[in-house]
Design an enzyme around this catalytic site. Sequence first.
Site, short mmCIF file in Angstrom:
data_model
loop_
_atom_site.label_atom_id
_atom_site.label_comp_id
_atom_site.label_asym_id
_atom_site.label_seq_id
_atom_site.Cartn_x
_atom_site.Cartn_y
_atom_site.Cartn_z
N ARG A 232 -9.45 29.42 -20.19
CA ARG A 232 -10.02 30.31 -21.19
C ARG A 232 -9.44 29.98 -22.55
NH1 ARG A 232 -13.43 31.25 -18.35
NH2 ARG A 232 -14.30 33.21 -17.59
N HIS A 280 -17.43 24.43 -22.89
CA HIS A 280 -17.23 25.40 -21.79
C HIS A 280 -18.17 25.10 -20.61
CE1 HIS A 280 -15.85 29.73 -20.72
NE2 HIS A 280 -16.09 29.03 -19.63
P1 NAP Z 1 -7.24 32.79 -9.42
O1 NAP Z 1 -7.54 32.34 -8.02
O2 NAP Z 1 -7.24 34.25 -9.71
O3 NAP Z 1 -5.81 32.15 -9.81
C1 NAP Z 1 -5.13 32.52 -10.96
C2 NAP Z 1 -3.75 31.90 -10.93
O4 NAP Z 1 -3.10 32.20 -12.16
C3 NAP Z 1 -2.86 32.46 -9.81
O5 NAP Z 1 -2.07 31.44 -9.24
C4 NAP Z 1 -1.97 33.45 -10.57
O6 NAP Z 1 -0.70 33.66 -9.99
C5 NAP Z 1 -1.82 32.75 -11.89
N1 NAP Z 1 -1.41 33.70 -12.93
C6 NAP Z 1 -2.05 34.79 -13.36
N2 NAP Z 1 -1.33 35.43 -14.31
C7 NAP Z 1 -0.21 34.71 -14.47
C8 NAP Z 1 0.95 34.86 -15.27
N3 NAP Z 1 1.09 35.89 -16.12
N4 NAP Z 1 1.93 33.95 -15.16
C9 NAP Z 1 1.82 32.90 -14.30
N5 NAP Z 1 0.74 32.70 -13.49
C10 NAP Z 1 -0.25 33.60 -13.58
O7 NAP Z 1 -8.25 32.14 -10.45
P2 NAP Z 1 -9.14 30.81 -10.29
O8 NAP Z 1 -10.35 31.09 -9.50
O9 NAP Z 1 -8.25 29.70 -9.85
O10 NAP Z 1 -9.60 30.60 -11.81
C11 NAP Z 1 -8.64 30.50 -12.85
C12 NAP Z 1 -9.30 30.70 -14.20
O11 NAP Z 1 -10.06 29.55 -14.53
C13 NAP Z 1 -10.32 31.84 -14.26
O12 NAP Z 1 -9.67 33.08 -14.53
C14 NAP Z 1 -11.23 31.43 -15.38
O13 NAP Z 1 -10.85 32.04 -16.58
C15 NAP Z 1 -11.04 29.93 -15.48
N6 NAP Z 1 -12.28 29.19 -15.19
C16 NAP Z 1 -12.85 28.47 -16.19
C17 NAP Z 1 -14.00 27.74 -15.94
C18 NAP Z 1 -14.65 26.91 -17.01
O14 NAP Z 1 -15.83 26.66 -16.94
N7 NAP Z 1 -13.90 26.45 -17.98
C19 NAP Z 1 -14.60 27.79 -14.67
C20 NAP Z 1 -13.98 28.53 -13.68
C21 NAP Z 1 -12.80 29.23 -13.95
P3 NAP Z 1 -0.54 34.32 -8.52
O15 NAP Z 1 -1.01 33.24 -7.57
O16 NAP Z 1 0.89 34.58 -8.42
O17 NAP Z 1 -1.43 35.52 -8.50
C1 GLV Z 2 -16.36 30.18 -16.16
O1 GLV Z 2 -15.88 30.12 -17.22
C2 GLV Z 2 -15.87 31.02 -15.11
O2 GLV Z 2 -14.97 31.83 -15.35
O3 GLV Z 2 -16.38 30.89 -13.97
#
Ligand code: NAP
Ligand code: GLV
Length: 317
Positions: A232, A280
């Site tokens: 993000r 994005h």
């Molecule tokens: P997720 O499964 O919720 O994983 C989030 C990770 O971040 C977890 O390991 C969590 O720790 C860690 N985290 C959260 N807060 C933290 C903090 N304060 N300090 C250290 N670590 C922290 O999420 P995901 O599905 O992998 O996706 C991650 C992010 O990618 C999404 O929230 C989204 O914003 C972004 N994204 C972007 C795109 C794009 O098109 N650019 C696409 C998809 C996703 P814990 O394991 O300890 O809970």
């Molecule tokens: C894209 O940005 C997502 O959060 O899936």
Amino acid sequence: MSQNAILVAVEGPQAEEWIGLLRARAGRREVRVWPDSIGDKADIAFAAVWRPPLGLLASLPNLKAIINIGAGVDALLADRSLPDVPVARAAHPDLTRRVVGYVVLHVLAYHNRMRLYQAQQRERRWEAQQHPSSDDVNVGIMGLGVIGGEAAHVLARLGFRVAGWSRTRKSLPGIETFHGAGGLDPFLARSEILVCLLPSTPETNGLLNLALFRKLKRDGAAGGAFVINAARGRLQVDADIVAALNEGALAAATLDVFPHEPLPQASPLWTHPKVTVTPHVAGDISPAAFTDHIIEQIEGFERGQPMAATIDRRQGY
Ligand code: NAP
Ligand code: GLV
């Protein structure tokens, strides 16, 4: 009169595809569309949304659950009127593969000196560069969740020395793990290619700043410190990225996301010679892949099962 209708609120070029697929797969359930055919709001029990307008979900008196058409829920949680119903986010193999593919592409681009070869090609210059072995290069992944965990695994399979940083303690085979505020500095000190896959929350916003970039390892085999943000835009301070590139704390940056999207025309990131900008797109989930999952989530919920990948509102992700 239709009960348990699904509201779809999605904008952009894929909106028609989402609506068509949900209508095709919703069976006898009615699919309503924001803003054109929302009908009687009292009929709507489920909402499948991506960045809906503030207040829309609070205006649905019989809403039972929300399904976010994306992994990040920061836009939803920014709505202070968000109703107190379960919120499921996208944690789906199609999305994970897309974002992991993006991350691997850009880690390998740095590892294989692609920016340099592209510059050489423009000059018709035939000159092989030294490439370190991947097991001499330290990749650090911020966020070891659904996507970060898989990215760590795939990069480790490619031979990189991978470490990850998360909020809570994690144990992943072959990955060095760090957690919490106390784990951040040692994690940064060993990381040359930093990949950000954190959610945007009050704790993480602004984390990718000059002070952090200065803590990365610059003297390793990668040939400097690099950052890839596929998470993000609010996590990063754009001016600090430019400053870090200009002073040499960073050798290059790959940015899929920005605090203000679209990236403003006046941003120096567009033309900075060490920056790669993508609009994005790291993980645009495919409607065909995710629609069945939305319907399965709704059907399971109605049978009394909890939805998969529900968020913890207190943590913000
Ligand atoms: P997720 O499964 O919720 O994983 C989030 C990770 O971040 C977890 O390991 C969590 O720790 C860690 N985290 C959260 N807060 C933290 C903090 N304060 N300090 C250290 N670590 C922290 O999420 P995901 O599905 O992998 O996706 C991650 C992010 O990618 C999404 O929230 C989204 O914003 C972004 N994204 C972007 C795109 C794009 O098109 N650019 C696409 C998809 C996703 P814990 O394991 O300890 O809970
Ligand atoms: C894209 O940005 C997502 O959060 O899936």
